[in-house]
Design a protein around this motif. Structure first.
Motif, mmCIF file in Angstrom:
data_model
loop_
_atom_site.group_PDB
_atom_site.id
_atom_site.type_symbol
_atom_site.label_atom_id
_atom_site.label_comp_id
_atom_site.label_asym_id
_atom_site.label_seq_id
_atom_site.Cartn_x
_atom_site.Cartn_y
_atom_site.Cartn_z
ATOM 1 N N ASP A 15 23.666 55.022 20.965
ATOM 2 C CA ASP A 15 24.817 54.694 20.108
ATOM 3 C C ASP A 15 25.310 55.997 19.474
ATOM 4 O O ASP A 15 24.734 56.485 18.503
ATOM 5 C CB ASP A 15 24.400 53.685 19.044
ATOM 6 N N ALA A 57 28.658 58.486 18.195
ATOM 7 C CA ALA A 57 30.057 58.534 17.755
ATOM 8 C C ALA A 57 30.616 59.943 17.932
ATOM 9 O O ALA A 57 29.873 60.914 18.074
ATOM 10 C CB ALA A 57 30.171 58.103 16.303
ATOM 11 N N GLU A 72 34.321 60.104 25.899
ATOM 12 C CA GLU A 72 34.331 58.725 26.380
ATOM 13 C C GLU A 72 33.797 58.645 27.816
ATOM 14 O O GLU A 72 33.023 57.734 28.160
ATOM 15 C CB GLU A 72 35.751 58.156 26.318
ATOM 16 N N ARG A 124 26.824 53.242 23.937
ATOM 17 C CA ARG A 124 27.851 52.689 23.044
ATOM 18 C C ARG A 124 28.547 53.864 22.366
ATOM 19 O O ARG A 124 27.902 54.760 21.811
ATOM 20 C CB ARG A 124 27.225 51.789 21.993
ATOM 21 N N SER A 125 29.882 53.870 22.400
ATOM 22 C CA SER A 125 30.631 54.994 21.829
ATOM 23 C C SER A 125 31.690 54.491 20.867
ATOM 24 O O SER A 125 32.168 53.358 20.981
ATOM 25 C CB SER A 125 31.302 55.810 22.935
ATOM 26 N N ARG A 126 32.034 55.343 19.911
ATOM 27 C CA ARG A 126 33.154 55.083 19.009
ATOM 28 C C ARG A 126 33.725 56.427 18.572
ATOM 29 O O ARG A 126 33.007 57.425 18.517
ATOM 30 C CB ARG A 126 32.711 54.232 17.814
#
Length: 340
Positions: free
Chosen positions: A188, A190, A209, A218-220
């Motif tokens: 996870d 970011a 991305e 999981r990316s943000r």
């Protein structure tokens, strides 16, 4: 010599036993001077300690012997970003031995920035410019062409350009950071990204991305303006999420350092509770506790390469696309395996 003791062309001519006109031809590298005479003139100039008058050279050859760097960011952001001093030091490494002067200006992107370029061209203050922080559909490319100035671009524009580009693959550095964190066990991650209006900010975000998707992570992403204050804001936003990331990839060291401060004020242990990576590998980041893992791009070398390319463009060299070595990831203590 003059009353101030500075040797003149007339002094060089007397020492070499030739006319002032011949001295001028020889010192400006023009043809029509016999090799042995040229050598005698150059030796006389060296013995007297003669150095050219920049104003006189400018008038004689119709050049300013100056190049411009107009930075379209807030002066506060420029002052706090270590990239620009290193880049400018590289430019000066080249200009200091070529007799060139750097004209530096900060201007608000848009009308004020365009007027700054027009003023530099109208007043004949510069022979060429270095275009930094390329933007989507960058209108400066056409403007500089219309003004008749030589130029180099830092990066490859997404519009047709008649200018030499000097590029570093920003995406390669971001991919290295993501792969490093994934190898440590993070799932996870970011990204505190730069402005999407800037091509390198967008390229780094796209690379993040793609790398995250390739590693099934999981990316943000949170967009920033590259400032430390916005890096702190992005960190607060990410850590306030219901499920905070276990690692943050920052788009510059300034934001990474701010993010480190935010995490420590919250009582988080870096890297056990949060891993952090930066970009640009600034000196201050190496001396923090923990020291920042960062992407190293050699800003000073980039500045020197840009200066050399611009001088070649001013001399009439055709445009080229110059790729600098890929960045590398310098692993330090701010990254580690996530808490089980």
């Amino acid at each position: 010599m003059t009353q101030h003791g500075h040797p003149t062309i007339a002094d060089v001519a007397r020492r070499a036993g030739v006319s002032k006109g011949l001295v001028s031809f020889a010192l400006n590298g023009r043809s029509g001077v016999a090799p042995d005479t040229r050598e005698r003139i150059l030796s006389a100039a060296a013995e007297l300690g003669w150095s050219p008058s920049l104003r006189a050279r400018s008038l004689s050859v119709g050049r300013a012997f100056a190049c411009g760097l107009v930075i379209g960011r807030s002066p506060d952001v420029i002052a706090a970003d270590p990239f620009f001093p290193s880049f400018i030091a590289g430019v000066e490494d080249e200009f200091s031995v070529s007799g060139q002067v750097l004209v530096l200006a900060a201007a608000t992107p848009g009308r004020q920035e365009a007027e700054t370029y027009r003023g530099l061209a109208a007043d004949k203050r510069v022979d060429g410019v270095i275009l930094s922080d390329l933007r989507t559909g960058d209108e400066r490319i056409a403007l500089i062409g219309e003004l008749g100035l030589a130029a180099v671009t830092l990066g490859v524009p997404d519009v047709d350009s008649p200018f030499t580009s000097i590029s570093v693959d920003d995406g390669a550095g971001i991919r290295l950071a993501v792969d490093h964190l994934a190898d440590l066990g993070h799932t996870d991650i970011a990204h505190a990204a730069g402005p999407f209006s800037m091509l390198h900010g967008r390229h780094r975000e796209a690379a993040f991305e793609e790398a995250a998707a390739a590693r099934r992570i999981r990316s943000r992403v949170v967009e920033t303006d590259f400032s430390a204050a916005d890096g702190a804001r992005a960190t607060e936003q990410l850590l306030d999420a219901a499920t905070p990331p276990t690692a943050i990839v920052y788009s510059n060291d300034n934001m990474a350092i701010a993010g480190l401060g935010v995490a420590q004020r919250r009582g988080l242990d870096v890297p056990r509770d949060l891993s952090i990576t930066g970009f640009d590998d600034t000196e201050i980041g190496r001396h923090l506790h923990p020291a920042i893992t960062s992407v190293s791009t050699d800003a000073r070398g980039w500045g020197a390469a840009a200066a050399r390319a611009l001088l070649e463009a001013i001399a009439g060299a055709p445009p080229d696309a110059i790729d600098l070595p890929d960045p590398r990831l310098v692993v330090r203590a701010s990254t580690g395996a996530p808490r089980a």
